[in-house]
Structures are given as C-alpha cells and as structure tokens.
Scaffold this active site. Structure first.
Site, PDB file in Angstrom:
ATOM      1  N   SER A 166      38.864  40.795  43.119  1.00 19.47           N
ATOM      2  CA  SER A 166      37.979  40.117  42.058  1.00 19.47           C
ATOM      3  C   SER A 166      38.816  41.631  40.912  1.00 19.47           C
ATOM      4  O   SER A 166      39.518  42.040  41.053  1.00 19.47           O
ATOM      5  CB  SER A 166      36.893  39.363  41.632  1.00 19.47           C
ATOM      6  N   ARG A 236      24.826  34.171  34.179  1.00 20.47           N
ATOM      7  CA  ARG A 236      25.625  34.576  35.300  1.00 20.47           C
ATOM      8  C   ARG A 236      24.921  33.239  35.821  1.00 20.47           C
ATOM      9  O   ARG A 236      25.973  32.922  36.796  1.00 20.47           O
ATOM     10  CB  ARG A 236      23.444  34.968  35.858  1.00 20.47           C
ATOM     11  N   ASP A 332      39.890  29.277  46.342  1.00 21.33           N
ATOM     12  CA  ASP A 332      39.391  29.775  45.445  1.00 21.33           C
ATOM     13  C   ASP A 332      39.825  29.285  43.790  1.00 21.33           C
ATOM     14  O   ASP A 332      41.391  29.594  43.721  1.00 21.33           O
ATOM     15  CB  ASP A 332      40.231  31.554  45.196  1.00 21.33           C
ATOM     16  N   HIS A 365      36.144  31.435  45.578  1.00 24.55           N
ATOM     17  CA  HIS A 365      36.471  32.532  45.614  1.00 24.55           C
ATOM     18  C   HIS A 365      35.521  33.739  45.337  1.00 24.55           C
ATOM     19  O   HIS A 365      36.123  34.579  46.515  1.00 24.55           O
ATOM     20  CB  HIS A 365      36.263  33.289  43.463  1.00 24.55           C
TER      21      HIS A 365
END
Length: 396
Positions: A166, A236, A332, A365
């Site tokens: 990432s 978040r 992903d 992901h």
C-alpha cells in the site's frame, strides 16, 4: 523557510507517542543538515522513530527495510505498545518465517508526519508548542529521504531489500527511483505509481469528516484538551471499507443482525457489519492522531512517480540495477492489478529485472497483511534467489 522541533525526546508528547518512543529506538537528525522538503521548507532537527529485529552482519549486507502503510507503524513483529495487539506483519516477520531475524537485520521506520515517534504535527516547534497544522506538508519522497538519512546515521550504506504494501509499496518505488544504488532488491505490494482519483476522493471524505468535527478546533485540539474522535472514527470507517472486498464482507457478515433477533427500526447498529465498522473507528482513535491522518493521506494523494520523471514512468527506473518482485491481489479494488501491471510495463521498458505475481484472493486490499501462502512462497523464492546473486551468507 526553516522549521525546527524541540529536541527533548519526550516533552509535550501525546500518550500514544510517548508509549511508542519508550518501546522503540529513535534518533534526532538534521541539526547540522536540515531536511529540505518538497514543499520548500527545511526541517531540522527532526526525530525519527524506528524498530529493528535481528543483527546486522559484518559486511552490512543483510539489511531489510520494511515500509509501513498509512495507519500502521514501526511495530512490525511484536506487541503494540498502545493497543497490546500482535505485530501487523507477524505472519511474515519472525523466527522461521520468510523474513527471519536470524538471517536479516530488519528495520521499520515510523514515517515522517506520523504519530508514533517520528516528527509530525504532534511534534513541538522551537517555541515548545505542537506544530498542528503549521507543520509543513510532506510527500512520500520526503518520507524516503528521512529513512535514507537514518540509514546514513546508522552506517548502513545499502539495503538487501526494501519491502512494503500500500503506502509502503509507494515508498518502495520511491526508494528504487531515488536511491537505486542503495537498493539491491525491491518488493512493492498492492500499490501504484500514482494515487488514483478514486483513492484521492476517499481520502478527502475522511479528511472532511475530521475537519467537520467540532472538537477538531482547526487542528489545535490538543491545546483545547479535546479529540475529534467522531470525525477520525468516520474517516477510519470509510477507509476500512476500501481495504476489504465485497466477497469478504459478505462472507464475514452478510446481513446478519448484531445482538438481536429482529430489526430495531432505529439507527443503532442493527447489522453486524455496522457494529464492526463502529468498533474499527472507535479503536483507531486510541492509537492514531487526527492531524497525522490529514498529512499522511495528503502525502499519498501527491504521489505520482511518473510526474516526477518527465511524465514517463519508465524514466524513474532507467538503468536501475535493482531486482524487483511485485504482488497484486485479484480482489483488491483500492489498488487493482492493472496498476501493478503499469509498473511492470515501465520496468520492462527500462530493461529492469522484474517478476510479478497476481495472487488469487477474495480478501481485498488487506490481503497483503494476512496469511497468503502463495505470496509467502513466491517472496521466499525471490529472496533466496536475490541472496544467492548477492552472495549473502547465512541465507539458505
């Protein structure tokens, strides 16, 4: 323009950052040579917090740098000092695992702008006040320059491998582009050479949630003894959805109800997936700083490796001696496989040594953080081959 921090390592820190520094190593750098940031500010001195596992060998040839993702930190393979949870890459790093401290000297550095000990908006300026939003905006390239400065400080001339997923993968690419002679092998995982419009959009939603929280106080919440908990929690929650896949959410939660037999006909958490996201949001507030979230997401948004090399991605890797192994995951959708292929095509155009694996996974992901046997087997084989080429001792 020049910027400086208070050198006292523990004065004025937030509780989470204090706990982190008490459990890891740190260095204060840049007193004599400030770090020039992409925004034009010269930062110095600045603190870098990091953690190491294993021992550096005599010829300093076994160093592995792990670059962490957006909301992670330097505590890769041990109990986290704030949450008490196991290390975020315990599946990969540890005795008998792919990255074994008995073979490698493993380093992980809290990124510039972070909130686990490295200088960021929580840091104190020369007057002893938190920087907050007066802290200069940083880039992924600035993060990597900070890491290179720490390696210089530690006397480590180059790295056997740089690996990360990432945002960590973005740092890996930046390392390979900016310091090719210092990177023998590079493993970018689930990443891209530039942040997409969709990903920038998700980040903006999170930032606006934080800044809309009345407790944010224009970024000066610490001086008001408040925390923009609701805004940071929503940020978040939004981001966490992007880390998963539809298949994973359906498999784990479906439409199952949370602690009830019938719909509540209100706005409590009727569904398990709602309760899960609320929990993810509330626990995140305990370990992450809201202003740091703004800065680090912005650094990811600004990342565009091709733009930094004349608009041609292959130019970033021209003449590179680095050996590459890239990974993507079929489910992903945050960093889809096509973006990894773009990097592979650029590396091929630059005649680089590159291998690429698309791992079949329905975990989204976050798969790069989980137990993915195909990734582990491929990575172990790549590292074994790279070690043989380099002549790295004690690596079977």
């Amino acid at each position: 323009m020049e910027a400086a921090i208070e050198e006292a390592p523990f004065d004025g820190l937030a509780d989470a950052e204090r706990k982190a520094l008490a459990r890891c190593r740190h260095a204060v750098l840049g007193a004599d040579r400030p770090l020039r940031l992409d925004c034009g500010v010269e930062l110095g001195p600045y603190r870098v917090a990091y953690q190491t596992y294993g021992t550096l060998n005599a010829d300093k040839s076994n160093a592995v740098l792990i670059c962490h993702a957006l909301t992670l930190d330097q505590f890769v393979a041990e109990e986290h000092p704030v949450t008490g949870k196991e290390g975020w890459w315990d599946s990969l790093v540890g005795p008998g695992k792919v990255l074994d401290p008995a073979r490698y000297f493993i380093i992980c550095i809290n990124v510039l702008g972070g909130c686990m000990g490295t200088t960021g908006p929580l840091a104190l300026d020369a007057s002893g006040q938190p920087w907050n939003l007066r802290f200069p905006v940083v880039t992924v390239a600035d993060m990597v320059r900070t890491q290179a400065a720490l390696l210089d400080h530690l006397g480590i001339p180059d790295l056997f491998c740089v690996i990360g997923g990432s945002m960590g993968g973005m740092q890996v690419l930046e390392w390979a582009a900016s310091y090719p002679a210092r990177v023998f092998s590079a493993v970018p995982i689930a990443c891209a050479a530039r942040h997409s419009a969709q990903n920038i959009a998700f980040h903006e939603v999170g930032r606006q949630a934080i800044m809309a929280d009345p407790e944010w106080k224009g970024g000066d919440y610490r001086q008001h003894n408040t925390v923009p908990a609701r805004g940071l929690s929503v940020a978040r929650m939004t981001a966490h959805i992007t880390y998963l896949s539809e298949q994973a959410l359906q498999r784990k939660f479906g439409r199952a109800l949370q602690d009830r037999d019938a719909l509540g006909f209100g706005f409590d958490a009727d569904f398990q997936v709602e309760s899960y996201l609320r929990y993810q949001g509330s626990t995140f507030v305990d370990r992450f700083d809201a202003n740091s979230y703004l800065y680090i997401t912005r650094a990811m948004d600004y990342f565009d490796l091709a733009a930094a090399h004349g608009g041609v991605l292959a130019n970033a890797f021209k003449g590179t001696p680095t050996r590459f192994c890239l990974f993507s995951f079929t489910s992903d959708w945050l960093f889809p496989t096509r973006e990894s292929r773009e990097i592979v095509h650029a590396l091929n155009a630059a005649a680089a040594n590159v291998s690429f694996v698309e791992v079949e996974s329905d975990k989204g992901h976050d798969a790069f953080l989980l137990d993915e046997p195909e990734m582990f087997r491929t990575l172990a084989g790549f590292l074994k081959g790279a070690a043989a080429v380099r002549g790295l001792k004690d690596v079977p």
